[in-house]
Structures are given as structure tokens and as C-alpha cells.
Design a protein around this motif. Structure first.
Motif, PDB file in Angstrom:
ATOM      1  N   ALA A 294       0.832  -1.208   0.000  1.00 43.23           N
ATOM      2  CA  ALA A 294       0.000   0.000   0.000  1.00 43.23           C
ATOM      3  C   ALA A 294       0.861   1.250   0.000  1.00 43.23           C
ATOM      4  CB  ALA A 294      -0.924  -0.008   1.207  1.00 43.23           C
ATOM      5  N   SER A 295       1.916   1.239   0.817  1.00 45.81           N
ATOM      6  CA  SER A 295       2.810   2.399   0.874  1.00 45.81           C
ATOM      7  C   SER A 295       3.519   2.605  -0.449  1.00 45.81           C
ATOM      8  CB  SER A 295       3.830   2.204   1.996  1.00 45.81           C
ATOM      9  OG  SER A 295       4.727   3.289   2.053  1.00 45.81           O
ATOM     10  N   HIS A 296       3.950   1.511  -1.066  1.00 46.66           N
ATOM     11  CA  HIS A 296       4.642   1.609  -2.362  1.00 46.66           C
ATOM     12  C   HIS A 296       3.708   2.173  -3.432  1.00 46.66           C
ATOM     13  CE1 HIS A 296       7.555   0.618  -5.460  1.00 46.66           C
ATOM     14  NE2 HIS A 296       6.580   0.075  -6.153  1.00 46.66           N
ATOM     15  N   CYS A 297       2.472   1.718  -3.419  1.00 44.14           N
ATOM     16  CA  CYS A 297       1.512   2.176  -4.435  1.00 44.14           C
ATOM     17  C   CYS A 297       1.051   3.605  -4.188  1.00 44.14           C
ATOM     18  CB  CYS A 297       0.298   1.246  -4.465  1.00 44.14           C
ATOM     19  SG  CYS A 297       0.657  -0.420  -5.039  1.00 44.14           S
ATOM     20  N   TYR A 298       0.809   3.937  -2.914  1.00 34.14           N
ATOM     21  CA  TYR A 298       0.270   5.255  -2.594  1.00 34.14           C
ATOM     22  C   TYR A 298       1.336   6.342  -2.713  1.00 34.14           C
ATOM     23  CZ  TYR A 298      -2.640   8.784  -0.420  1.00 34.14           C
ATOM     24  OH  TYR A 298      -3.381   9.912  -0.198  1.00 34.14           O
ATOM     25  N   GLY A 299       2.576   6.023  -2.316  1.00 30.43           N
ATOM     26  CA  GLY A 299       3.640   7.019  -2.359  1.00 30.43           C
ATOM     27  C   GLY A 299       3.604   7.917  -1.141  1.00 30.43           C
ATOM     28  N   ARG A 300       4.379   8.998  -1.205  1.00 26.50           N
ATOM     29  CA  ARG A 300       4.427   9.926  -0.074  1.00 26.50           C
ATOM     30  C   ARG A 300       4.697  11.339  -0.571  1.00 26.50           C
ATOM     31  NH1 ARG A 300       8.127   6.206   0.689  1.00 26.50           N
ATOM     32  NH2 ARG A 300       7.093   5.529   2.593  1.00 26.50           N
ATOM     33  N   SER A 301       4.499  12.289   0.318  1.00 22.26           N
ATOM     34  CA  SER A 301       4.708  13.699  -0.004  1.00 22.26           C
ATOM     35  C   SER A 301       6.105  14.136   0.428  1.00 22.26           C
ATOM     36  CB  SER A 301       3.663  14.566   0.704  1.00 22.26           C
ATOM     37  OG  SER A 301       2.355  14.257   0.282  1.00 22.26           O
ATOM     38  N   ALA A 302       6.600  15.173  -0.220  1.00 25.68           N
ATOM     39  CA  ALA A 302       7.870  15.796   0.162  1.00 25.68           C
ATOM     40  C   ALA A 302       7.701  17.305   0.094  1.00 25.68           C
ATOM     41  CB  ALA A 302       9.000  15.353  -0.765  1.00 25.68           C
ATOM     42  N   LEU A 303       8.470  18.002   0.929  1.00 28.89           N
ATOM     43  CA  LEU A 303       8.519  19.459   0.878  1.00 28.89           C
ATOM     44  C   LEU A 303       9.870  19.866   0.313  1.00 28.89           C
ATOM     45  CD1 LEU A 303       7.578  22.353   1.564  1.00 28.89           C
ATOM     46  CD2 LEU A 303       8.534  22.010   3.863  1.00 28.89           C
ATOM     47  N   MET A 304       9.856  20.672  -0.759  1.00 28.61           N
ATOM     48  CA  MET A 304      11.090  21.159  -1.372  1.00 28.61           C
ATOM     49  C   MET A 304      11.209  22.658  -1.127  1.00 28.61           C
ATOM     50  SD  MET A 304      11.267  18.977  -4.956  1.00 28.61           S
ATOM     51  CE  MET A 304       9.814  19.726  -5.703  1.00 28.61           C
ATOM     52  N   LEU A 305      12.371  23.075  -0.596  1.00 30.37           N
ATOM     53  CA  LEU A 305      12.617  24.468  -0.225  1.00 30.37           C
ATOM     54  C   LEU A 305      13.681  25.042  -1.145  1.00 30.37           C
ATOM     55  CD1 LEU A 305      12.867  23.589   3.539  1.00 30.37           C
ATOM     56  CD2 LEU A 305      10.978  24.868   2.532  1.00 30.37           C
ATOM     57  N   SER A 306      13.356  26.077  -1.893  1.00 31.31           N
ATOM     58  CA  SER A 306      14.281  26.644  -2.868  1.00 31.31           C
ATOM     59  C   SER A 306      15.324  27.530  -2.216  1.00 31.31           C
ATOM     60  CB  SER A 306      13.517  27.467  -3.913  1.00 31.31           C
ATOM     61  OG  SER A 306      13.206  28.749  -3.381  1.00 31.31           O
ATOM     62  N   GLY A 307      16.328  27.911  -2.997  1.00 27.42           N
ATOM     63  CA  GLY A 307      17.281  28.914  -2.542  1.00 27.42           C
ATOM     64  C   GLY A 307      16.647  30.289  -2.621  1.00 27.42           C
ATOM     65  N   GLY A 308      17.257  31.266  -1.910  1.00 25.34           N
ATOM     66  CA  GLY A 308      16.684  32.603  -1.953  1.00 25.34           C
ATOM     67  C   GLY A 308      17.309  33.586  -0.980  1.00 25.34           C
ATOM     68  N   ALA A 309      18.534  33.296  -0.527  1.00 23.52           N
ATOM     69  CA  ALA A 309      19.297  34.218   0.333  1.00 23.52           C
ATOM     70  C   ALA A 309      18.468  34.691   1.525  1.00 23.52           C
ATOM     71  CB  ALA A 309      19.815  35.392  -0.495  1.00 23.52           C
ATOM     72  N   GLY A 310      18.433  36.014   1.767  1.00 18.51           N
ATOM     73  CA  GLY A 310      17.780  36.564   2.949  1.00 18.51           C
ATOM     74  C   GLY A 310      16.276  36.374   2.980  1.00 18.51           C
ATOM     75  N   LEU A 311      15.679  35.983   1.862  1.00 15.61           N
ATOM     76  CA  LEU A 311      14.244  35.719   1.826  1.00 15.61           C
ATOM     77  C   LEU A 311      13.892  34.414   2.537  1.00 15.61           C
ATOM     78  CD1 LEU A 311      13.685  36.762  -1.900  1.00 15.61           C
ATOM     79  CD2 LEU A 311      13.128  38.094   0.139  1.00 15.61           C
ATOM     80  N   ILE A 312      14.891  33.795   3.133  1.00 13.98           N
ATOM     81  CA  ILE A 312      14.741  32.522   3.845  1.00 13.98           C
ATOM     82  C   ILE A 312      13.627  32.562   4.883  1.00 13.98           C
ATOM     83  CG2 ILE A 312      16.438  33.147   5.614  1.00 13.98           C
ATOM     84  CD1 ILE A 312      17.383  30.230   5.579  1.00 13.98           C
ATOM     85  N   TYR A 313      13.328  33.755   5.409  1.00 11.33           N
ATOM     86  CA  TYR A 313      12.321  33.827   6.471  1.00 11.33           C
ATOM     87  C   TYR A 313      10.915  33.503   5.960  1.00 11.33           C
ATOM     88  CZ  TYR A 313      15.943  35.677   9.502  1.00 11.33           C
ATOM     89  OH  TYR A 313      17.084  35.814  10.252  1.00 11.33           O
ATOM     90  N   PHE A 314      10.701  33.588   4.662  1.00  6.87           N
ATOM     91  CA  PHE A 314       9.433  33.102   4.088  1.00  6.87           C
ATOM     92  C   PHE A 314       9.330  31.601   4.328  1.00  6.87           C
ATOM     93  CE2 PHE A 314       6.901  31.318   0.611  1.00  6.87           C
ATOM     94  CZ  PHE A 314       5.799  32.156   0.572  1.00  6.87           C
ATOM     95  N   HIS A 315      10.439  30.868   4.111  1.00  2.25           N
ATOM     96  CA  HIS A 315      10.473  29.434   4.419  1.00  2.25           C
ATOM     97  C   HIS A 315      10.121  29.186   5.885  1.00  2.25           C
ATOM     98  CE1 HIS A 315      11.892  28.298   0.570  1.00  2.25           C
ATOM     99  NE2 HIS A 315      13.198  28.358   0.778  1.00  2.25           N
ATOM    100  N   HIS A 316      10.623  30.045   6.772  1.00  2.00           N
ATOM    101  CA  HIS A 316      10.338  29.888   8.194  1.00  2.00           C
ATOM    102  C   HIS A 316       8.822  29.865   8.438  1.00  2.00           C
ATOM    103  CE1 HIS A 316      14.315  30.950  10.396  1.00  2.00           C
ATOM    104  NE2 HIS A 316      14.580  30.449   9.202  1.00  2.00           N
ATOM    105  N   GLY A 317       8.115  30.788   7.814  1.00  2.00           N
ATOM    106  CA  GLY A 317       6.666  30.849   7.997  1.00  2.00           C
ATOM    107  C   GLY A 317       5.973  29.617   7.449  1.00  2.00           C
ATOM    108  N   VAL A 318       6.419  29.150   6.273  1.00  2.17           N
ATOM    109  CA  VAL A 318       5.812  27.962   5.653  1.00  2.17           C
ATOM    110  C   VAL A 318       5.983  26.742   6.552  1.00  2.17           C
ATOM    111  CG1 VAL A 318       5.988  26.323   3.730  1.00  2.17           C
ATOM    112  CG2 VAL A 318       6.021  28.789   3.278  1.00  2.17           C
ATOM    113  N   VAL A 319       7.223  26.461   6.970  1.00  2.00           N
ATOM    114  CA  VAL A 319       7.457  25.233   7.733  1.00  2.00           C
ATOM    115  C   VAL A 319       6.853  25.320   9.136  1.00  2.00           C
ATOM    116  CG1 VAL A 319       9.511  24.611   6.419  1.00  2.00           C
ATOM    117  CG2 VAL A 319       9.770  25.948   8.495  1.00  2.00           C
ATOM    118  N   GLN A 320       6.869  26.505   9.758  1.00  2.00           N
ATOM    119  CA  GLN A 320       6.269  26.620  11.096  1.00  2.00           C
ATOM    120  C   GLN A 320       4.776  26.348  11.032  1.00  2.00           C
ATOM    121  OE1 GLN A 320       8.209  27.334  14.108  1.00  2.00           O
ATOM    122  NE2 GLN A 320       6.348  26.270  14.762  1.00  2.00           N
TER     123      GLN A 320
END
Length: 497
Positions: A143-169
Motif C-alpha cells: 500500500a505504501s509503495h503504491c500510494y507514495g508519499r509527499s515531500a517538501l522542497m525548499l528553494s534557494g533565496g538568500a535573505g528571503l529565507i524567512y518566508f520558508h520559516h513561515g511555511v514550515v512553522q
């Protein structure tokens, strides 16, 4: 009649403006539900019917699972689950179903996901006399093999990193953070923290509070070495000093159960980029990998990776190779995550300032048509401009800009969206902000912008990822049970001899 319509429209617009300025998710959600009630979308959610998915199939399957659960019919329930388990069954995972209202989608879809999760847990908890452990192992692994799973990908972006902070929090607070994560450049910094801090630490508002140690002068002062600024490399090292320098990817997985991946690019020609994680490079130090992933060509020197040797001491890893900023080659490494971790569903937090102005969410209706064409045209024009500029600079022997041209072209020549996208809106930052280190008020606004990008997508993230997360949790419990039984069998064998 006309006055009534105008009044309703005015109220809806007022609610939308209040939603745009809501400081917390609970405030936003309350306003959004009022909006759905007033617009009639709440009634739309209550009805099964729509042409946007096969509601008849979902209703039949839901009622069948519910009936078997209520009857506690283990064997027939297992058979029903074996008939099919995938995220977009009958089209119920289509983004358009979540674009009709502000909060969620058809209640039937919510009920189907909840009932499926209940059924999976019921099977997992079944007594051995009903379903044996080997049967459970066989079913849940398939079931796990067939259904798969989700991943979160975080791009580069220098000082804009704090946007990532809001997303992951926000994802952490709502128990929606995937166990598979990737990051490049600035995104790798966030990934490293997710992999080296426990759930309890993260849930205590970790990303709301954490600040990187940056100098008081501007980045331009650092580049020009004026006003007493320290060198760029020292600025980066200072910001990374608070990161654990002795934890490997394998140790991070053992601590948190999260698979974090860091993208790095080769400094030499004819070499391939790499994705560092507990599978591909278990002994590599995370601090070493993110150091490489954030070494912008032309600004920082390439980095040699370090790993924990057999004697427990640091030693060079691939000592003949050096590595640079991962966002130049695979900012969002979807294909590699699919191959390594069985990922088939992607959440993306996108802040790359070179690409963000041109990226539109292809999963939303308002991003299609002319907007999508304009986005693609903008990227093509920018790439053409870079090609011409590089040709002229090379013709006149000006090579200083070549690394920047190559990096920018490589960044634009990538795909920047997934299935669910949190994209930094241009209104949330200005070009001048990239030219100075952020002040506290600006940091708080970027974190809030990241959170707001998640709010309308929470229901979709929950429905599309919950079953996969439950399957992973059940498999972990089964694996632990297997280990326990193997240990008990070994003790009996030793005792018998």
C-alpha cells in the motif's frame, strides 16, 4: 434584488480585505468560513455532486468502507482496501476542487480520507487471530509503495529565507510537515534545522524565533569591504556557527525520523550535481553539506565536503572534488526524491528571487491562459538577454560577470513548481530588500507572508498527504514489532542452548 446583490458583494469584499490582513490562522479561518457561508460555497461543499470529480465512485467506496468498519469485518475490509489506494482516486486530489472555496472542499472527500485512515488503523491494530503479522506486513508495504508519499522542497533565496520559516512553522503547527524534505542554498539551512531538532523543539515556535547572525552593515558594504565590514566568507561562517557541526545525515534521521536532503552542485565541469542525505551520503556532516550548498559561485570559494570517518573523526569526502550552491543545478530535485524515497506528491516553498517574478502556480486556474504565457515569455526573454550579455562580455575579455551569467541562466532553466505551491508574492518584498540585511519588522512580515501562503492550502495538504503519513507511521510500528519479535526469538534460542 440589485441592492441585495451589491450588499452581499460589498460584504464579501470586506471579508477578503480582513483576510488579507489577518495576523493569525485562526482569525483568517473564521473570516474565510464566513466568506464561504455568504458566497454559497458552504452549501456547495455539503453536496456530493460536481463535474470536477467522480463523486459517485467516491461515495460508493466510502459507504463500503464505513459499512465494513462498523461491522468490524476484518477480512472484507482488507480486501476492499486492496482494491485500490491512491491519492487522486476518481480525481479527488485535483487542485481545482480546492479553488472553489476558501476553506476546504467537498465534505465527501474529507469523509473519505478520514474513513480510509480509520480503516488502515483498524487493520493495523487487528488481533493476530484476525489478520496475521505477515499479512499486515505484505499489505502495508504494498500500500505504501503504491500510494507514495509527499515531500517538501525548499528553494534557494538568500535573505528571503524567512518566508520558508513561515511555511514550515505553519506545517509543523498543523502536523502537516512531510518526513521527506529537500533544500538548496537558503533552503538547505532550513532543512538542516528540521533534521536536527525534535518535534517538541519545532512545535515550540522554533522558526518564529530563530534569527541568523548577520552584520549590522549592508551586503554592499560587505562586498566592497567598507565601513568596517567583515569579508563575505566570514559573514557566511558566522551565520552557520550556530548549526550543529558534528551531526551526520544518518544521525539526523535517527534523531528525528526525517529524511532531509541537501542539493549541491559541482565546481568543476563535466561533473554531476548531488543530493546529500542519509541514503546517498549517511556519514557526511550536514553542516559541511549546507556550507557547500550556499557557496554562491563568484562570491564564495568552492567547498570540500567532510564526513565522519571510521575512527569517528572528520575526514574529507570525495577529496578531489569541490562543491558550490545547489540552486544552480537542482533547486527542486523532484526526480531524485521520487527515486530515493518513493515521493509522488510535492509541496514547494519558492523564494528564489531570480525566478519568483516569472513563476506562476500552474495548478490554479487564474495562473493559466495569458498569465502562464506571459510567465514563460518573461523567462525566455531573460535567458536570451543573459546569453547576449555573456557573448558581449566574453568578446571584450570581461570575464568577471561570467559566473553570474552562468548561474542565473542555470537557475532560470529549471522547473519551480510542484503539486501544492507556496510562492513568495512580489508584493511581499522589494528588490532593495535583497540589497540589505533584514530588520526585525521585515523578518516578521516575511514569516507572516510564508504562513499566509499556507493558510488557503491547509485542507488540500491534509487530504493529499494524510494517508501517506499514516501508512509510514504504521509501517514504522510494524517494523518495531518485527524487531521485538526477532529479539524475543533470539533470547529463546539462546536460553534453549
Amino acid at each position: 434584488m440589485v441592492l441585495g446583490i451589491n450588499s452581499a458583494f460589498t460584504q464579501l469584499r470586506k471579508l477578503e480585505l480582513q483576510m488579507e490582513s489577518a495576523p493569525h490562522y485562526q482569525d483568517w479561518e473564521l473570516l474565510a468560513r464566513q466568506h464561504d457561508q455568504l458566497s454559497g460555497k458552504e452549501k456547495w461543499k455539503q453536496r456530493d455532486e460536481t463535474m470536477l470529480y467522480d463523486f459517485v465512485e467516491i461515495r460508493i467506496r466510502h459507504d463500503k468502507l464505513r459499512k465494513l468498519l462498523d461491522a468490524e469485518n476484518h477480512s472484507e475490509l482488507l480486501y476492499a482496501l486492496n482494491e485500490g489506494l491512491h491519492g487522486n482516486m476518481a480525481g479527488m486530489g485535483r487542485p481545482i476542487l480546492y479553488a472553489q472555496s476558501w476553506t476546504g472542499t467537498k465534505y465527501l472527500i474529507d469523509e473519505f480520507v478520514s474513513t480510509t485512515v480509520e480503516a488502515l488503523r483498524f487493520i493495523a491494530a487487528a488481533d493476530e487471530s484476525k489478520i496475521t503479522l505477515p499479512e499486515k506486513i505484505d499489505f502495508f508495504r504494498r500500500a505504501s509503495h503504491c500510494y507514495g508519499r509527499s515531500a517538501l522542497m525548499l528553494s534557494g533565496g538568500a535573505g528571503l529565507i524567512y518566508f520558508h520559516h513561515g511555511v514550515v512553522q505553519m506545517l509543523i503547527d498543523e502536523n502537516l510537515l512531510p518526513n521527506v524534505l529537500s533544500g538548496s542554498s537558503a533552503g538547505s539551512w532550513v532543512c538542516a534545522q528540521l533534521g536536527t531538532h525534535t518535534d517538541a523543539e519545532l512545535k515550540a515556535g522554533y522558526f518564529d524565533r530563530y534569527r541568523y547572525d548577520m552584520p549590522d552593515v549592508s551586503p554592499l558594504d560587505v562586498l566592497l569591504q567598507r565601513n568596517g565590514a567583515i569579508p563575505p566568507l566570514q559573514v557566511k561562517d558566522q551565520a552557520l556557527d550556530n548549526f550543529d557541526s558534528r551531526m551526520t545525515f544518518q544521525e539526523a534521521y535517527e534523531l528525528t525520523g526525517r529524511y532531509i536532503s541537501v542539493s549541491i552542485a559541482p565546481a568543476e565541469k563535466y561533473q554531476n550535481s548531488r543530493l546529500m542525505n542519509a541514503i546517498t551520503s549517511p556519514n557526511v556532516y550536514i553542516r559541511s553539506a549546507i556550507d557547500a550548498s550556499s557557496s554562491i559561485p563568484g562570491l564564495f570559494p568552492p567547498v570540500t565536503l567532510y564526513a565522519k570517518g571510521s575512527d569517528g573523526r572528520p575526514k574529507p569526502y570525495l577529496s578531489s572534488r569541490k562543491w558550490v550552491d545547489g540552486s544552480t543545478s537542482q533547486d527542486l530535485p523532484a526526480k531524485r526524491l521520487a527515486r530515493l524515497f518513493g515521493v509522488n506528491h510535492y509541496l514547494v516553498s519558492m523564494i528564489n528571487p531570480l525566478a519568483a517574478p516569472f513563476v506562476k502556480d500552474p495548478k490554479l486556474r487564474h495562473s493559466k491562459g495569458m498569465a502562464s504565457i506571459a510567465s514563460e515569455l518573461g523567462i525566455k526573454l531573460m535567458k536570451d538577454f543573459l546569453h547576449i550579455a555573456e557573448s558581449y562580455s566574453s568578446r571584450f575579455g570581461i570575464d568577471i560577470f561570467s559566473p553570474a551569467f552562468l548561474m542565473t541562466h542555470a537557475v532560470l532553466d529549471q522547473k519551480y513548481t510542484g503539486d501544492i505551491n507556496m510562492i513568495l508574492d512580489m508584493q511581499d518584498f522589494h528588490l532593495r530588500q535583497i540589497l540589505h540585511f533584514f530588520k526585525e519588522g521585515e523578518i516578521e512580515q516575511l514569516i507572516l507572508a510564508g504562513k499566509r501562503s499556507v493558510w488557503p492550502r491547509i485542507s488540500m495538504i491534509r487530504n493529499t498527504s494524510l494517508i501517506g503519513r499514516v501508512l509510514d507511521d504504521i509501517l514504522e510500528e510494524i517494523d518495531q514489532r518485527e524487531l521485538q519479535l526477532a529479539g524475543e526469538a533470539h533470547k529463546r534460542m539462546v536460553g534453549a542452548t
